[in-house]
Design a protein around this motif. Structure first.
Motif, mmCIF file in Angstrom:
data_model
loop_
_atom_site.group_PDB
_atom_site.id
_atom_site.type_symbol
_atom_site.label_atom_id
_atom_site.label_comp_id
_atom_site.label_asym_id
_atom_site.label_seq_id
_atom_site.Cartn_x
_atom_site.Cartn_y
_atom_site.Cartn_z
ATOM 1 N N VAL A 52 118.201 82.647 52.133
ATOM 2 C CA VAL A 52 119.060 81.468 52.147
ATOM 3 C C VAL A 52 120.275 81.744 51.266
ATOM 4 N N LEU A 53 121.454 81.688 51.864
ATOM 5 C CA LEU A 53 122.688 81.896 51.114
ATOM 6 C C LEU A 53 123.193 80.553 50.598
ATOM 7 N N CYS A 54 123.278 80.422 49.276
ATOM 8 C CA CYS A 54 123.776 79.205 48.648
ATOM 9 C C CYS A 54 125.153 79.470 48.050
ATOM 10 N N VAL A 55 126.068 78.548 48.247
ATOM 11 C CA VAL A 55 127.432 78.681 47.735
ATOM 12 C C VAL A 55 127.672 77.603 46.691
ATOM 13 N N ALA A 56 128.198 78.003 45.541
ATOM 14 C CA ALA A 56 128.552 77.063 44.478
ATOM 15 C C ALA A 56 129.970 77.360 44.009
ATOM 16 N N ILE A 57 130.747 76.332 43.795
ATOM 17 C CA ILE A 57 132.110 76.465 43.280
ATOM 18 C C ILE A 57 132.170 75.750 41.944
ATOM 19 N N GLU A 58 132.535 76.476 40.919
ATOM 20 C CA GLU A 58 132.555 75.936 39.553
ATOM 21 C C GLU A 58 131.209 75.323 39.176
ATOM 22 N N GLY A 59 130.139 75.982 39.614
ATOM 23 C CA GLY A 59 128.794 75.548 39.272
ATOM 24 C C GLY A 59 128.248 74.412 40.119
ATOM 25 N N ASN A 60 129.049 73.905 41.043
ATOM 26 C CA ASN A 60 128.612 72.798 41.901
ATOM 27 C C ASN A 60 128.213 73.319 43.277
ATOM 28 N N HIS A 61 126.983 73.024 43.673
ATOM 29 C CA HIS A 61 126.479 73.465 44.974
ATOM 30 C C HIS A 61 127.257 72.776 46.090
ATOM 31 N N VAL A 62 127.794 73.582 47.037
ATOM 32 C CA VAL A 62 128.585 73.003 48.130
ATOM 33 C C VAL A 62 127.922 73.185 49.486
ATOM 34 N N GLY A 63 126.838 73.959 49.556
ATOM 35 C CA GLY A 63 126.149 74.116 50.826
ATOM 36 C C GLY A 63 125.360 75.406 50.883
ATOM 37 N N SER A 64 124.569 75.541 51.948
ATOM 38 C CA SER A 64 123.757 76.742 52.110
ATOM 39 C C SER A 64 123.559 77.042 53.589
ATOM 40 N N VAL A 65 123.263 78.310 53.882
ATOM 41 C CA VAL A 65 123.018 78.771 55.247
ATOM 42 C C VAL A 65 121.840 79.732 55.208
ATOM 43 N N GLN A 66 120.864 79.521 56.076
ATOM 44 C CA GLN A 66 119.720 80.424 56.132
ATOM 45 C C GLN A 66 119.957 81.479 57.207
ATOM 46 N N SER A 67 120.146 82.729 56.773
ATOM 47 C CA SER A 67 120.381 83.820 57.721
ATOM 48 C C SER A 67 120.290 85.155 57.003
ATOM 49 N N GLN A 68 119.355 85.985 57.399
ATOM 50 C CA GLN A 68 119.258 87.325 56.836
ATOM 51 C C GLN A 68 120.490 88.151 57.194
ATOM 52 N N LEU A 69 120.996 87.964 58.403
ATOM 53 C CA LEU A 69 122.184 88.701 58.834
ATOM 54 C C LEU A 69 123.400 88.337 57.995
ATOM 55 N N LEU A 70 123.580 87.061 57.712
ATOM 56 C CA LEU A 70 124.714 86.639 56.890
ATOM 57 C C LEU A 70 124.592 87.180 55.476
ATOM 58 N N CYS A 71 123.401 87.096 54.895
ATOM 59 C CA CYS A 71 123.189 87.632 53.546
ATOM 60 C C CYS A 71 123.499 89.124 53.504
ATOM 61 N N ARG A 72 123.005 89.866 54.482
ATOM 62 C CA ARG A 72 123.258 91.304 54.529
ATOM 63 C C ARG A 72 124.754 91.583 54.653
ATOM 64 N N SER A 73 125.436 90.812 55.483
ATOM 65 C CA SER A 73 126.859 91.045 55.719
ATOM 66 C C SER A 73 127.687 90.806 54.464
ATOM 67 N N ILE A 74 127.343 89.778 53.692
ATOM 68 C CA ILE A 74 128.078 89.489 52.465
ATOM 69 C C ILE A 74 127.795 90.536 51.393
ATOM 70 N N LEU A 75 126.540 90.907 51.228
ATOM 71 C CA LEU A 75 126.209 91.939 50.243
ATOM 72 C C LEU A 75 126.884 93.255 50.566
ATOM 73 N N ASP A 76 127.042 93.552 51.844
ATOM 74 C CA ASP A 76 127.665 94.807 52.247
ATOM 75 C C ASP A 76 129.107 94.913 51.762
ATOM 76 N N LEU A 77 129.773 93.786 51.575
ATOM 77 C CA LEU A 77 131.141 93.801 51.070
ATOM 78 C C LEU A 77 131.219 94.361 49.660
ATOM 79 N N TYR A 78 130.139 94.214 48.902
ATOM 80 C CA TYR A 78 130.163 94.553 47.483
ATOM 81 C C TYR A 78 129.327 95.781 47.134
ATOM 82 N N ILE A 79 128.238 96.031 47.875
ATOM 83 C CA ILE A 79 127.393 97.177 47.531
ATOM 84 C C ILE A 79 127.091 98.050 48.747
ATOM 85 N N GLY A 80 127.787 97.821 49.850
ATOM 86 C CA GLY A 80 127.588 98.634 51.044
ATOM 87 C C GLY A 80 128.352 99.947 50.981
#
Length: 279
Positions: free
Chosen positions: A228-256
């Protein structure tokens, strides 16, 4: 004399700051033994000969482990050296900082601007379990260079956080949304094929125009259990999306394999491998 162990190394020496005894010494992965008086002097003076020697040794040789004798305990923050922005050494009970980096962007093809600094965190218990289950027979030096290890870190159900700290003062949330539309969209296409527009929209729609992101503000992209990908802006939770593919895609930007900052990726992999052997 008390000895504290600092297992993490970072590829660039940090800037000296007023909180020098925190990260500036601990990031240098060398072994130093000094008397109590010298330790206190070094912790208060960034130009102390001990400090200069340690930094010099760090530049010439990075070691994944080090012990250093200081008056302070473990560091509370780590500085991204190009911007001077600091990141907490841990988030929550067991999510620890394993790499820091900088996202640059070409402005009209004329120059690169520093968009945001970022820190990559991973749950130490989850990483140790992954290594224990699949790589227990390999030394840390071999785990670091193992492509399967990198893939497993992104695919496994490991709690992780990418914390962004805004550097470019003119950045607005629409620019962030558009940038993720492109970069995350490319990764979704790479790992999941072209039919993921709805998934991409579910993520980018979380960055609403009403949110303000001035310089120094933070955006957290956190992978929770169950991918589950959770997004917070300035410490405030703004939403979440459940997706292994999305999590993998975002992590790949930084450690791929093609990350925004190669040094941050290498630091993360080195420190994740070392973390597995931290008792």
């Amino acid at each position: 004399m008390v000895s504290f162990r600092f297992p993490f190394s970072f590829s660039q020496p940090p800037r000296a700051t007023s909180s020098f005894s925190g990260f500036s010494i601990s990031a240098v992965a060398v072994s130093v033994t000094v008397g109590a008086g010298a330790a206190i002097a070094a912790s208060r003076n960034p130009n102390h000969p001990i400090v200069e020697w340690a930094l010099s040794s760090h530049r010439s040789s990075l070691l994944p482990w080090g012990s250093i004798t200081l008056a302070d305990s473990t560091p509370e923050s780590v500085v991204e050296p190009k911007t001077g922005f600091s990141f907490p050494a841990s988030i929550g009970d067991s999510r620890r900082l394993l790499g820091v980096g900088l996202r640059k962007k070409s402005l009209l093809g004329l120059k690169n601007i520093d968009v945001y600094a970022f820190g990559v965190y991973a749950d130490c218990h989850d990483v140790k379990k992954l290594v224990g289950d699949k790589y227990a027979d390999l030394p840390a030096s071999e785990i670091r260079g193992n492509k399967a290890f990198m893939d497993d870190l992104m695919e496994a159900d490991i709690k992780m956080t990418i914390r962004l700290q805004i550097v470019y003062g003119k950045l607005n949330i629409r620019s962030v949304r558009n940038a993720f539309q492109e970069s995350v969209g490319n990764r979704l296409n790479k790992f999941g094929g072209p039919d993921n527009d709805e998934l991409l929209q579910s993520f980018t729609s979380l960055f609403k125009d009403e949110y303000k992101i001035p310089r120094n503000s933070t955006i957290d992209l956190t992978k929770e259990p169950g991918h589950v990908l959770c997004v917070a802006i300035e410490g405030n939770h703004v939403g979440s999306v459940q997706s292994q593919l999305l999590c993998r895609s975002i992590l790949d930007l930084y450690i791929g394999e093609e990350p925004f900052d190669k040094n941050a990726r290498e630091d993360f992999l080195d420190n994740a491998a070392s973390l597995a052997f931290d008792n």
